[in-house]
Scaffold this motif. Sequence first.
Motif, PDB file in Angstrom:
ATOM      1  N   ASN A 144       0.776  -1.236  -0.166  1.00  7.36           N
ATOM      2  CA  ASN A 144      -0.078  -0.164  -0.001  1.00  7.36           C
ATOM      3  C   ASN A 144       0.784   1.286   0.012  1.00  7.36           C
ATOM      4  N   SER A 145       2.053   0.982   0.282  1.00  6.96           N
ATOM      5  CA  SER A 145       3.109   2.297   0.284  1.00  6.96           C
ATOM      6  C   SER A 145       3.960   2.377  -0.928  1.00  6.96           C
ATOM      7  N   THR A 146       3.814   3.389  -1.745  1.00  7.38           N
ATOM      8  CA  THR A 146       4.541   3.544  -2.939  1.00  7.38           C
ATOM      9  C   THR A 146       6.011   3.933  -2.637  1.00  7.38           C
ATOM     10  N   GLU A 147       6.560   4.359  -1.227  1.00  9.64           N
ATOM     11  CA  GLU A 147       7.906   4.288  -0.996  1.00  9.64           C
ATOM     12  C   GLU A 147       8.451   2.955  -0.949  1.00  9.64           C
ATOM     13  N   ALA A 148       7.750   1.848  -0.241  1.00  8.14           N
ATOM     14  CA  ALA A 148       8.059   0.830   0.007  1.00  8.14           C
ATOM     15  C   ALA A 148       8.101  -0.040  -1.513  1.00  8.14           C
ATOM     16  N   LEU A 149       7.243   0.054  -2.306  1.00 12.30           N
ATOM     17  CA  LEU A 149       7.220  -0.500  -3.546  1.00 12.30           C
ATOM     18  C   LEU A 149       8.422  -0.183  -4.258  1.00 12.30           C
ATOM     19  N   ASP A 150       8.984   1.330  -4.091  1.00 14.02           N
ATOM     20  CA  ASP A 150      10.269   1.606  -4.913  1.00 14.02           C
ATOM     21  C   ASP A 150      11.395   1.013  -4.481  1.00 14.02           C
ATOM     22  N   THR A 151      11.491   0.740  -3.002  1.00 19.99           N
ATOM     23  CA  THR A 151      12.641  -0.054  -2.344  1.00 19.99           C
ATOM     24  C   THR A 151      12.376  -1.563  -2.815  1.00 19.99           C
ATOM     25  N   ALA A 152      11.340  -2.037  -2.939  1.00 21.50           N
ATOM     26  CA  ALA A 152      11.218  -3.564  -3.145  1.00 21.50           C
ATOM     27  C   ALA A 152      11.725  -3.541  -4.850  1.00 21.50           C
ATOM     28  N   GLN A 153      11.137  -2.755  -5.668  1.00 23.18           N
ATOM     29  CA  GLN A 153      11.605  -2.900  -7.212  1.00 23.18           C
ATOM     30  C   GLN A 153      12.999  -2.570  -7.239  1.00 23.18           C
ATOM     31  N   ASN A 154      13.760  -1.731  -6.520  1.00 25.58           N
ATOM     32  CA  ASN A 154      15.168  -1.469  -6.496  1.00 25.58           C
ATOM     33  C   ASN A 154      15.957  -2.972  -6.140  1.00 25.58           C
ATOM     34  N   ASN A 155      15.171  -3.712  -4.967  1.00 19.21           N
ATOM     35  CA  ASN A 155      16.003  -4.849  -4.615  1.00 19.21           C
ATOM     36  C   ASN A 155      15.750  -5.899  -5.476  1.00 19.21           C
ATOM     37  N   ALA A 156      14.623  -5.950  -6.175  1.00 18.08           N
ATOM     38  CA  ALA A 156      14.483  -6.868  -7.319  1.00 18.08           C
ATOM     39  C   ALA A 156      15.546  -6.694  -8.412  1.00 18.08           C
ATOM     40  N   GLN A 157      15.793  -5.619  -8.908  1.00 17.94           N
ATOM     41  CA  GLN A 157      16.774  -5.401  -9.833  1.00 17.94           C
ATOM     42  C   GLN A 157      18.283  -5.853  -9.251  1.00 17.94           C
ATOM     43  N   LEU A 158      18.596  -5.511  -7.929  1.00 19.09           N
ATOM     44  CA  LEU A 158      19.675  -6.053  -7.433  1.00 19.09           C
ATOM     45  C   LEU A 158      19.966  -7.247  -7.202  1.00 19.09           C
ATOM     46  N   ASN A 159      18.793  -7.886  -7.000  1.00 20.06           N
ATOM     47  CA  ASN A 159      18.946  -9.442  -6.908  1.00 20.06           C
ATOM     48  C   ASN A 159      18.541 -10.203  -8.340  1.00 20.06           C
ATOM     49  N   HIS A 160      18.232  -9.545  -9.236  1.00 23.34           N
ATOM     50  CA  HIS A 160      18.140 -10.073 -10.557  1.00 23.34           C
ATOM     51  C   HIS A 160      17.055 -11.194 -10.711  1.00 23.34           C
ATOM     52  N   THR A 161      15.822 -10.415 -10.258  1.00 28.44           N
ATOM     53  CA  THR A 161      14.721 -11.337 -10.315  1.00 28.44           C
ATOM     54  C   THR A 161      13.622 -10.637 -11.211  1.00 28.44           C
ATOM     55  N   PRO A 162      13.705 -10.962 -12.525  1.00 29.34           N
ATOM     56  CA  PRO A 162      12.665 -10.381 -13.403  1.00 29.34           C
ATOM     57  C   PRO A 162      11.310 -10.926 -13.297  1.00 29.34           C
ATOM     58  N   ASN A 163      11.211 -12.143 -12.746  1.00 31.17           N
ATOM     59  CA  ASN A 163       9.871 -13.006 -12.563  1.00 31.17           C
ATOM     60  C   ASN A 163       8.981 -12.175 -11.535  1.00 31.17           C
ATOM     61  N   ILE A 164       8.942 -11.070 -11.262  1.00 25.78           N
ATOM     62  CA  ILE A 164       7.908 -10.307 -10.291  1.00 25.78           C
ATOM     63  C   ILE A 164       7.423  -9.110 -10.918  1.00 25.78           C
ATOM     64  N   ARG A 165       6.264  -8.865 -10.683  1.00 22.86           N
ATOM     65  CA  ARG A 165       5.593  -7.974 -10.981  1.00 22.86           C
ATOM     66  C   ARG A 165       5.091  -6.968  -9.617  1.00 22.86           C
ATOM     67  N   PHE A 166       4.931  -5.739  -9.523  1.00 17.68           N
ATOM     68  CA  PHE A 166       4.610  -4.889  -8.702  1.00 17.68           C
ATOM     69  C   PHE A 166       3.226  -4.237  -8.829  1.00 17.68           C
ATOM     70  N   LEU A 167       2.488  -4.256  -7.485  1.00 13.50           N
ATOM     71  CA  LEU A 167       1.199  -3.546  -7.618  1.00 13.50           C
ATOM     72  C   LEU A 167       0.976  -2.604  -6.243  1.00 13.50           C
ATOM     73  N   ASN A 168       0.499  -1.456  -6.414  1.00 10.25           N
ATOM     74  CA  ASN A 168       0.139  -0.665  -5.377  1.00 10.25           C
ATOM     75  C   ASN A 168      -1.364  -1.056  -4.914  1.00 10.25           C
ATOM     76  N   SER A 169      -1.518  -1.768  -3.746  1.00 13.60           N
ATOM     77  CA  SER A 169      -2.856  -2.196  -3.278  1.00 13.60           C
ATOM     78  C   SER A 169      -2.838  -2.134  -1.681  1.00 13.60           C
TER      79      SER A 169
END
Length: 282
Positions: A144-169
């Motif tokens: 529900n937090s856009t700031e948290a989602l930004d952090t999670a997306q940065n971590n996905a790039q850092l850890n090379h996991t393209p098999n994730i989509r992110f949703l604000n909900s």
Amino acid sequence: MQDLQSVLARSASTLQTISDSATLDAEVLLCHVLEKNRSYLRTWPEKRLTNEQLRQFSRLLERRQQGQPIAYITGTREFWSRDFIVNPSVLIPRPDTETLIEVCLQLLESKPGAKLIDLGTGSGIIAITLAAEYSQLKVTAVDNSTEALDTAQNNAQLNHTPNIRFLNSNWLAEVPQEKFDFIVSNPPYIDVNDPHLSKGDVRFEPNSALIAEQQGLQDILDISQQSHQHLSHGGYLIFEHGYNQKQAVHDLLEQQQYQNIHCVHDLSGHPRVSYAQWLPQL
């Protein structure tokens, strides 16, 4: 003399009053400044710090003396042998959550290409760890937090996991009408009156990720109700929860008509993760 050994000894002594791991804290902060690992400190104790390194270290030490968590000071935390970016918009990863990962990995063995959604993903440690362990897994990470989602997306790039989509909900409220084989969450589960909220790292972590109404059970109830429409037949709902909530969570899941309810203990021997299947009559 400003060598590594003397600086560490002095700073560890300074942190004794506010930390149960003063020496480790000092080592982690100094390693962060030096961009070295802890073995370097033991190999080269006589190495002298530059004036700039001393200034940087003093600033970090002062923040720690104020009680700020090490993970927020350095901006990183290790989880499941991977590095994650952390900041005050997300919870600091804890070893307890590795129990949830173990449960998920065990259940995923027979369904490596399953669809999984992580609710309240925060820094993304659950979604990213599972996506990294099973590259065929189709993962959705929600917060529900856009700031948290930004952090999670940065971590996905850092850890090379393209098999994730992110949703604000807000939990599943804005998630498209689709079915998942696994719904996983480490939701807020601390009661607002819990005395632990005034101690340690949690003083600096976001209350929205820690505290829930109804003795810490409200979000678990909301998720279990919303999950009826999103779990495939035989799908699993998996929660991390408080050490004293085992029976309450079991009763809640039972009332919501989930079946095959189990609870797994963490490394400290406390009930920590409950999971159940959605098996409605067709």
